[in-house]
Scaffold this active site. Structure first.
Site, short mmCIF file in Angstrom:
data_model
loop_
_atom_site.label_atom_id
_atom_site.label_comp_id
_atom_site.label_asym_id
_atom_site.label_seq_id
_atom_site.Cartn_x
_atom_site.Cartn_y
_atom_site.Cartn_z
N GLU A 38 -5.66 -8.66 0.75
CA GLU A 38 -6.34 -8.36 2.02
C GLU A 38 -7.80 -8.09 1.74
OE1 GLU A 38 -4.73 -5.14 4.41
OE2 GLU A 38 -2.69 -5.81 4.04
N GLU A 80 0.79 -1.23 0.00
CA GLU A 80 0.00 0.00 0.00
C GLU A 80 0.82 1.28 0.00
OE1 GLU A 80 -2.74 -0.36 3.29
OE2 GLU A 80 -3.97 -1.81 2.25
C1 PNW Z 1 -4.54 -1.91 5.48
N1 PNW Z 1 -7.38 3.82 4.56
O1 PNW Z 1 -4.42 -0.61 5.94
C2 PNW Z 1 -3.24 -2.55 5.92
O2 PNW Z 1 -2.54 -3.19 4.90
C3 PNW Z 1 -3.35 -3.39 7.14
O3 PNW Z 1 -2.11 -3.42 7.79
C4 PNW Z 1 -4.47 -2.88 8.02
O4 PNW Z 1 -4.49 -3.51 9.26
C5 PNW Z 1 -5.75 -3.09 7.26
O5 PNW Z 1 -5.71 -2.46 5.99
C6 PNW Z 1 -6.98 -2.62 7.99
O6 PNW Z 1 -6.93 -1.23 8.21
C7 PNW Z 1 -5.20 0.44 5.55
O7 PNW Z 1 -7.70 4.62 5.49
C8 PNW Z 1 -5.45 1.41 6.51
O8 PNW Z 1 -7.70 4.03 3.38
C9 PNW Z 1 -6.16 2.53 6.18
C10 PNW Z 1 -6.64 2.68 4.88
C11 PNW Z 1 -6.38 1.73 3.92
C12 PNW Z 1 -5.66 0.60 4.26
#
Ligand code: PNW
Length: 460
Positions: free
Chosen positions: A352, A172
């Site tokens: 994921e 990401e």
């Molecule tokens: C992902 N957003 O994070 C990560 O790859 C994981 O480590 C995390 O635990 C999971 O999603 C759940 O949050 C994100 O705000 C966190 O757009 C925030 C965002 C997107 C992905």
């Protein structure tokens, strides 16, 4: 009970990759053990206010010491893949210079333990926990970090080699760039659009260079990157909302997909950035466009955009999870079909998908029917995308365990296995039981001789 049948109606190919996912900082703990250096997330947690519940990654799920028990849990689910990440400062405490044998040995034990159970390791090299020593020299904004990352990647490949099923360079890059360096709600907590965009460029550049370097050293395993993607839609059909949604889609999706697949940044986003656009050296875009073997997609929700920022998921009418993210399974189908239409995509893995839900542990277990329904509906949506010709090769649930949910600390639980943070006891939630049953059913569909119906299913 978990009596949804949606996803059960889709027979997936026999060689489909089914997994669960985690990341190093979120589960390992052992933050200072065996020579590990500090990461930017260790540092970020030290500032009050950064993490809602004031917690940190010092202990987390103690996976560093409990990894064998966790491998057994993974195997018990019946998955054939496990996606995890390597903590760069655990294997190279300062991010440059000496490597840490204890750290390398840990990941080798983990990989060997998974292989012994027939589980394919999917290794992510960077799931956000950059060595703090590199941040002290400018972090991803500094072009030197790109070359340090390639050295680190080559050292991991020298140790784990082609035993690993697939390597991912970065998890990401949008989150690292934008949440870490523009809004500053994630580590390293910088608030500068110019920094964020330079960071994104260096992440992409280091991805391309690492692919080339690893292949030069004999890597035959699939190499790729993981993007967090959503369909981005305007809140209303006003010209302003439509234009803003187009730009946000440019910043989230096209900013990464265009250079990776077409060797160019989207001109509308560059124009909007003006002075904040990154410095790009000749040859960079060719490097970034190095062909990938697969693309990882993390999907959680859609993104709704209004020009005046007035839109809120609370009045969308859609069900929300514990993060207040809309539950919108058809968005996964829409996203994948659009990607196939707009880009020459390689095999795709959903690396994921999952959700945080309030999960009370009761005397009879954790009855997380909202998560069961969520996973079921998203697997079905994936089947719909595949029926429309999208080359999807795998799906992984986020997450194996409840864990450190970044700025939300331990307050938000994404696991299909519950973690009691006082005792470190792991307990199957209903969603883990459901996933296990679903996978057993898929296996049956793909072994016609042992199926209980007379209908046969041919694997493609
Ligand atoms: C992902 N957003 O994070 C990560 O790859 C994981 O480590 C995390 O635990 C999971 O999603 C759940 O949050 C994100 O705000 C966190 O757009 C925030 C965002 C997107 C992905």
């Amino acid at each position: 009970s978990s009596n949804h049948t949606l996803s059960y109606e889709h027979p997936f190919p026999a060689d489909f990759v089914w997994g669960v996912a985690t990341s190093s900082f979120q589960i390992e703990g052992a933050a200072h053990k065996d020579g590990k250096g500090p990461s930017i997330w260790d540092t970020f947690c030290e500032t009050p206010g950064n993490i809602t519940d004031g917690s940190n990654g010092l202990i987390a799920c103690e996976h560093y010491d409990r990894y064998q028990q966790d491998i057994d849990l993974i195997a018990s689910l019946g998955v054939n893949a496990y996606r995890f990440s390597i903590s760069w400062p655990r294997v190279q405490p300062l991010g440059s210079g000496a490597f840490n044998e204890a750290g390398l040995a840990f990941y080798e034990r983990l990989v060997d333990g998974l292989l012994a159970k027939g589980i394919t390791p999917f290794v992510t090299l960077n799931h956000w926990d950059l060595p703090q020593a590199l941040q002290d020299q400018g972090g991803w904004e500094n072009r030197d970090t790109v070359h340090h990352f390639v050295d680190y990647a080559l050292t991991i490949f020298a140790r784990l080699g082609n035993k690993v099923g697939a390597y991912t360079t970065h998890n990401e890059p949008w989150v690292i760039a934008i949440l870490g360096n523009e809004s500053g709600i994630f580590a390293p907590g910088i608030k500068s659009r110019a920094t964020a965009m330079q960071v994104s460029h260096h992440l992409l550049l280091s991805h391309g260079l690492a692919l080339q370097a690893m292949r030069d050293k004999g890597c035959t395993k699939p190499l790729g990157i993981v993007l967090n993607l959503s369909p981005t839609v305007p809140a209303t059909d006003s010209a302003q909302d439509v234009a803003k949604a187009r730009l946000e889609d440019g910043r989230l999706l096209r900013w990464y997909m265009d250079p990776l697949f077409n060797k160019s940044y989207p001109q509308d986003v560059l124009d909007a950035l003006g002075e904040d656009a990154p410095h790009i050296l000749p040859g960079d875009l060719d490097t970034i466009g190095t062909p990938m073997d697969y693309l990882g997609v993390n999907y959680y929700t859609r993104s709704v955009v209004s020009a005046d920022g007035s839109w809120s998921p609370k009045n969308s009418g859609l069900p929300l999870n514990d993060m207040d993210w809309e539950i919108y399974p058809q968005g996964l189908t829409q996203l994948l079909v659009r990607m196939k239409r707009d880009y020459a995509i390689p095999p795709v893995y959903i690396t994921e998908n999952g959700g945080a839900f309030p999960d009370p542990l009761t005397a009879t277990g954790v009855h997380d029917h909202d998560r069961v329904k969520y996973i079921d509906q998203h697997i079905a949506a994936l089947g719909d995308a595949m029926a429309q010709g999208v080359p999807v090769h795998g799906y992984m649930v986020w997450s194996l365990l409840d864990n450190f949910e970044w700025s939300s600390g331990y307050a938000k639980r994404f696991g299909i296995i519950h973690v009691d943070y006082d005792t470190q006891q792991r307990t199957y939630k209903d969603s883990a039981h459901w996933y296990k049953n679903f996978l057993a059913h898929q296996k049956k569909l793909n072994k016609p001789e042992s199926a209980c119906t007379t209908e046969t299913t041919t694997a493609t």
